[in-house]
Design a protein around this motif. Structure first.
Motif, PDB file in Angstrom:
ATOM      1  N   ASN A 261       0.844  -1.186   0.000  1.00 23.71           N
ATOM      2  CA  ASN A 261       0.000   0.000   0.000  1.00 23.71           C
ATOM      3  C   ASN A 261       0.876   1.231   0.000  1.00 23.71           C
ATOM      4  O   ASN A 261       2.088   1.140  -0.160  1.00 23.71           O
ATOM      5  N   LEU A 262       0.263   2.365   0.168  1.00 24.50           N
ATOM      6  CA  LEU A 262       1.019   3.595   0.057  1.00 24.50           C
ATOM      7  C   LEU A 262       1.952   3.841   1.221  1.00 24.50           C
ATOM      8  O   LEU A 262       2.573   4.876   1.293  1.00 24.50           O
ATOM      9  N   ALA A 263       2.065   2.866   2.137  1.00 19.80           N
ATOM     10  CA  ALA A 263       3.128   2.977   3.135  1.00 19.80           C
ATOM     11  C   ALA A 263       4.469   2.912   2.416  1.00 19.80           C
ATOM     12  O   ALA A 263       5.479   3.375   2.924  1.00 19.80           O
ATOM     13  N   ARG A 264       4.489   2.328   1.226  1.00 14.15           N
ATOM     14  CA  ARG A 264       5.720   2.332   0.430  1.00 14.15           C
ATOM     15  C   ARG A 264       6.026   3.730  -0.071  1.00 14.15           C
ATOM     16  O   ARG A 264       7.183   4.079  -0.261  1.00 14.15           O
ATOM     17  N   PHE A 265       4.998   4.498  -0.306  1.00 15.88           N
ATOM     18  CA  PHE A 265       5.159   5.820  -0.890  1.00 15.88           C
ATOM     19  C   PHE A 265       4.533   6.883   0.013  1.00 15.88           C
ATOM     20  O   PHE A 265       3.591   7.573  -0.385  1.00 15.88           O
ATOM     21  N   PRO A 266       4.990   7.031   1.240  1.00  9.46           N
ATOM     22  CA  PRO A 266       4.315   7.950   2.174  1.00  9.46           C
ATOM     23  C   PRO A 266       4.305   9.400   1.730  1.00  9.46           C
ATOM     24  O   PRO A 266       3.329  10.105   1.973  1.00  9.46           O
ATOM     25  N   SER A 267       5.376   9.878   1.077  1.00 10.63           N
ATOM     26  CA  SER A 267       5.374  11.266   0.610  1.00 10.63           C
ATOM     27  C   SER A 267       4.259  11.469  -0.412  1.00 10.63           C
ATOM     28  O   SER A 267       3.506  12.441  -0.355  1.00 10.63           O
ATOM     29  N   TYR A 268       4.166  10.546  -1.344  1.00 12.52           N
ATOM     30  CA  TYR A 268       3.136  10.648  -2.370  1.00 12.52           C
ATOM     31  C   TYR A 268       1.750  10.479  -1.754  1.00 12.52           C
ATOM     32  O   TYR A 268       0.813  11.214  -2.070  1.00 12.52           O
ATOM     33  N   ALA A 269       1.612   9.510  -0.836  1.00 12.76           N
ATOM     34  CA  ALA A 269       0.322   9.260  -0.204  1.00 12.76           C
ATOM     35  C   ALA A 269      -0.173  10.484   0.535  1.00 12.76           C
ATOM     36  O   ALA A 269      -1.345  10.855   0.446  1.00 12.76           O
ATOM     37  N   ASP A 270       0.715  11.102   1.286  1.00  7.22           N
ATOM     38  CA  ASP A 270       0.339  12.286   2.054  1.00  7.22           C
ATOM     39  C   ASP A 270      -0.125  13.406   1.126  1.00  7.22           C
ATOM     40  O   ASP A 270      -1.115  14.086   1.404  1.00  7.22           O
ATOM     41  N   TYR A 271       0.585  13.576   0.018  1.00 10.01           N
ATOM     42  CA  TYR A 271       0.197  14.627  -0.911  1.00 10.01           C
ATOM     43  C   TYR A 271      -1.141  14.304  -1.583  1.00 10.01           C
ATOM     44  O   TYR A 271      -1.982  15.188  -1.769  1.00 10.01           O
ATOM     45  N   VAL A 272      -1.349  13.034  -1.944  1.00  9.46           N
ATOM     46  CA  VAL A 272      -2.616  12.627  -2.551  1.00  9.46           C
ATOM     47  C   VAL A 272      -3.775  12.933  -1.615  1.00  9.46           C
ATOM     48  O   VAL A 272      -4.811  13.488  -2.022  1.00  9.46           O
ATOM     49  N   MET A 273      -3.620  12.576  -0.341  1.00 11.90           N
ATOM     50  CA  MET A 273      -4.707  12.802   0.611  1.00 11.90           C
ATOM     51  C   MET A 273      -4.975  14.293   0.799  1.00 11.90           C
ATOM     52  O   MET A 273      -6.130  14.732   0.852  1.00 11.90           O
ATOM     53  N   GLN A 274      -3.912  15.090   0.899  1.00 15.28           N
ATOM     54  CA  GLN A 274      -4.098  16.521   1.073  1.00 15.28           C
ATOM     55  C   GLN A 274      -4.752  17.140  -0.159  1.00 15.28           C
ATOM     56  O   GLN A 274      -5.654  17.985  -0.043  1.00 15.28           O
ATOM     57  N   GLU A 275      -4.331  16.716  -1.337  1.00 14.41           N
ATOM     58  CA  GLU A 275      -4.925  17.243  -2.564  1.00 14.41           C
ATOM     59  C   GLU A 275      -6.389  16.836  -2.663  1.00 14.41           C
ATOM     60  O   GLU A 275      -7.238  17.632  -3.080  1.00 14.41           O
ATOM     61  N   ALA A 276      -6.708  15.607  -2.273  1.00 21.07           N
ATOM     62  CA  ALA A 276      -8.100  15.149  -2.311  1.00 21.07           C
ATOM     63  C   ALA A 276      -8.975  15.964  -1.366  1.00 21.07           C
ATOM     64  O   ALA A 276     -10.107  16.325  -1.698  1.00 21.07           O
ATOM     65  N   MET A 277      -8.464  16.261  -0.179  1.00 21.39           N
ATOM     66  CA  MET A 277      -9.227  17.087   0.761  1.00 21.39           C
ATOM     67  C   MET A 277      -9.439  18.489   0.202  1.00 21.39           C
ATOM     68  O   MET A 277     -10.534  19.052   0.297  1.00 21.39           O
ATOM     69  N   ASP A 278      -8.397  19.057  -0.395  1.00 21.64           N
ATOM     70  CA  ASP A 278      -8.504  20.400  -0.959  1.00 21.64           C
ATOM     71  C   ASP A 278      -9.503  20.453  -2.113  1.00 21.64           C
ATOM     72  O   ASP A 278     -10.259  21.423  -2.251  1.00 21.64           O
ATOM     73  N   ARG A 279      -9.508  19.433  -2.944  1.00 19.93           N
ATOM     74  CA  ARG A 279     -10.343  19.461  -4.147  1.00 19.93           C
ATOM     75  C   ARG A 279     -11.804  19.115  -3.878  1.00 19.93           C
ATOM     76  O   ARG A 279     -12.702  19.568  -4.579  1.00 19.93           O
ATOM     77  N   THR A 280     -12.056  18.277  -2.867  1.00 21.51           N
ATOM     78  CA  THR A 280     -13.427  17.813  -2.627  1.00 21.51           C
ATOM     79  C   THR A 280     -14.101  18.465  -1.432  1.00 21.51           C
ATOM     80  O   THR A 280     -15.332  18.448  -1.333  1.00 21.51           O
ATOM     81  N   GLY A 281     -13.310  18.996  -0.498  1.00 18.52           N
ATOM     82  CA  GLY A 281     -13.883  19.530   0.724  1.00 18.52           C
ATOM     83  C   GLY A 281     -14.219  18.456   1.737  1.00 18.52           C
ATOM     84  O   GLY A 281     -14.744  18.745   2.823  1.00 18.52           O
ATOM     85  N   LEU A 282     -13.905  17.200   1.425  1.00 16.22           N
ATOM     86  CA  LEU A 282     -14.148  16.098   2.354  1.00 16.22           C
ATOM     87  C   LEU A 282     -13.023  16.036   3.383  1.00 16.22           C
ATOM     88  O   LEU A 282     -11.900  16.438   3.114  1.00 16.22           O
ATOM     89  N   SER A 283     -13.338  15.498   4.560  1.00 20.92           N
ATOM     90  CA  SER A 283     -12.313  15.337   5.594  1.00 20.92           C
ATOM     91  C   SER A 283     -11.467  14.105   5.295  1.00 20.92           C
ATOM     92  O   SER A 283     -11.843  13.256   4.471  1.00 20.92           O
ATOM     93  N   ARG A 284     -10.351  13.989   5.990  1.00 25.69           N
ATOM     94  CA  ARG A 284      -9.482  12.816   5.818  1.00 25.69           C
ATOM     95  C   ARG A 284     -10.258  11.540   6.158  1.00 25.69           C
ATOM     96  O   ARG A 284     -10.173  10.538   5.444  1.00 25.69           O
TER      97      ARG A 284
END
Length: 609
Positions: A261-284
């Motif tokens: 899972n994205l534990a392999r890619f934590p930098s990318y995962a963190d950015y994906v989650m932050q971008e998703a929150m910014d774009r959708t307005g949904l919480s983590r």
């Protein structure tokens, strides 16, 4: 002697108790209806969110801490034999009772009296669903009564099979797996429940009795023994033949390793989650538990190439006395500006600072963005234009060349290749700060009013820039002057397949294709004949180095705080930063930006393998 009045008083008390009891029952029933109405969305199973790479392959399953990995399955995906197995093991009279099983309750009550304790026995599948979704596991009479009333309400609102599907999607199967589909995928590597074999169905049906002891990963022997009990029960009730039972009992297997899972890619995962929150307005939490599909631009091969290069100590300067030298890299697709790879540190561990989105002073890597790009865009200057190379003051600001020598005049090509300071500041003074800052904004880097001074020509900014911003700006040069926001996410779908967000490319002209072509020629010269030689790959590469000094009294003249390289090939654009998190007299670099250029080459070579 009892009188008639006594009889009437007893009757009155009986009537009062009956009325109070009925009122309490009505209140509880009403409360259960309100509970279901207000929390109906909770019946939708907590489903982990799936992240896919640029080719559509699943690369991660994201879930909230403690919520487990959930994968929802529809009723039509559940084969009849699977449903029958769970009904037999959990609630044999499920299809005949109305949510409450008097026989089961009586049996549980006798057990409680014999053992002199209050147990959870006697709960039907519907009661278990009511407890899991709407209540707590608190062992109390009031909670048990509430559970029974809510179960009865659920039976009036949904069909038996609908309730069974809800139940199987909320059931815990051990190993942080929530729902029968997640369990099937974890323990057998099967995502389509219709592909399950009999022995696998029986194994799954046996787990809920004791998820931590009957799952095949934690205790394979007990899991197999429990499977045999379930199979015997299925045979006893006529669902399978004796031959089928014996064959399924005999199966031995090794559970698969958990998928990456994205534990392999934590930098990318963190950015994906932050971008998703910014774009959708949904919480983590909403994103992690909503069963979304997040399609990204991640290229796992590129990400692995960056990780391999960062794992090689030879690609970094020596560590300081108290800190380890760190780094970050962002790799973008040229045509789309999708983030193909992102690495925020040398060790890429969960929770590590993502330096790819941390601001640092850019030094000379900023010159093409704030000086040479806007100059070429005016049409008044070209790579052959002569620029002043002499020591001079601009009010109180008096920049100098690091070499201490001045040629009087140099061409723009020479100034860029050798990263000379004086010509850059002179040219910025000619084109004007306002024009240059507006040009930078078109490349995605908006500067503050406090940055309106000639020091920005050498990368002296109030707040600095991130590697991601530098990569995005350089991608304009690589993409014939067209700008698109750097982004990780292509689109996000909810569990029903509805697109809740989709990236819309701007694809706007930030600079002319002619000016971008001239910039590429300048930056190609930097790699071929200038400060970026360490980035050479045996094929065209354009790029620029950058270095900032420590500024500490007593530090060597060549001591550096930040070293950069931003460049591009015919496919991708990358920005690399190397330095210490906190530069000090004990922790600084001796060397120049050739180290960052070398890191660029190391990553690109790994990508080509």
């Amino acid at each position: 002697m009892r009188t008639g009045a006594d009889k009437y008083r007893r009757f009155d008390r009986f009537v009062i108790c009956l009325v109070v009891g009925l009122i309490c029952a009505l209140v509880l029933i009403g409360a259960s209806e309100v509970t279901i109405l207000r929390n109906k969305d909770k019946l939708e199973a907590i489903a982990s969110t799936t992240v896919t790479d640029y080719a559509g392959h699943p690369i991660a399953s994201l879930s909230s801490p403690g919520a487990g990995n959930g994968q929802e399955a529809s009723l039509k995906e559940m084969p009849p034999l699977l449903l029958q197995a769970f009904v037999l093991t959990e609630d044999k009279r499920f299809y005949s009772h109305g949510g409450i099983d008097p026989v089961g309750i009586a049996r549980a009550l006798l057990t409680d009296l014999r053992e002199r304790k209050f147990s959870e026995g006697g709960s039907t599948i519907t009661q278990q669903l009511a407890r899991t979704v709407f209540l707590t596991n608190d062992k109390s009479v009031l909670r048990k009564i509430s559970e029974m009333i809510i179960a009865s309400s659920l039976e009036r609102k949904f069909t038996k099979n609908e309730l069974l599907a809800y139940y199987l999607n909320h059931l815990y199967f051990g190993r942080q797996q929530v729902g029968v589909r997640a369990a099937a995928e974890r323990y057998f590597g099967i995502a389509d429940l219709r592909q399950l074999e009999l022995w696998q169905i029986a194994t799954l049906a046996g787990i809920p009795k004791g998820p931590s002891i009957y799952n095949p990963v934690d205790d394979y022997k007990r899991s197999k023994e429990r499977r045999q009990v379930v199979l015997a029960l299925m045979h006893q009730h006529g669902y399978i033949s004796s031959e089928q039972m014996q064959a399924a009992m005999a199966v031995d297997y090794t559970p698969p390793e958990p998928k990456g899972n994205l534990a392999r890619f934590p930098s990318y995962a963190d950015y994906v989650m932050q971008e998703a929150m910014d774009r959708t307005g949904l919480s983590r939490e909403e994103l992690q538990q909503g069963g979304y599909t997040i399609a990204t631009g991640l290229n796992a091969a590129y990400q692995q190439a960056a990780e391999t290069a960062f794992a090689n100590r030879a690609n970094f300067p020596p560590d300081g006395k108290r800190q380890e030298a760190q780094g970050a890299v962002v790799i973008l697709d040229q045509a789309t500006s999708e983030i193909r790879a992102m690495l925020g540190g040398r060790h890429n561990k969960p929770g590590e600072l993502n330096r790819a989105v941390q601001r640092r002073q850019p030094g000379s890597v900023f010159k093409p963005i704030i000086v040479y790009g806007p100059a070429l865009q005016t049409g008044d200057y070209s790579p052959q234009s002569l620029l002043a190379d002499k020591k001079q003051a601009y009010g109180s600001y008096a920049p100098s060349n690091l070499s201490g020598s001045y040629a009087g005049q140099v061409t723009m090509t020479q100034a860029v290749q050798r990263s000379i300071n004086a010509p850059a500041v002179w040219l910025l003074s000619r084109i004007g700060l306002d024009y240059a800052m507006r040009f930078s904004a078109r490349l995605g880097i908006e500067l503050s009013p406090q940055d309106a001074n000639l020091a920005i020509g050498l990368g002296g900014l109030r707040d600095g820039v991130t590697p991601l911003q530098i990569a995005q700006a350089y991608n304009v040069f690589a993409n014939d002057g067209r700008y698109n926001d750097a982004h990780a996410i292509r689109y996000i779908q909810d569990r029903s397949g509805r697109v809740v967000y989709a990236y819309k490319p701007a694809n706007r002209e930030a600079m002319s294709a002619h000016a971008a072509g001239e910039m590429t020629a300048l930056l190609t010269g930097v790699v071929e004949n200038g400060t970026g030689r360490n980035a050479r790959l045996g094929k065209p590469v354009a790029g620029k180095t950058g270095t900032t000094q420590t500024g500490f009294a007593g530090a060597p003249a060549q001591a550096s705080r930040d070293i950069w390289f931003a460049g591009y090939t015919d496919r991708v654009t990358a920005a690399i930063w190397i330095g210490f998190d906190r530069t000090s007299k004990n922790d600084y670099m001796i060397g120049n930006s050739s180290i960052a250029a070398g890191m660029f080459a190391a990553i690109m070579k790994q990508m080509d393998k």
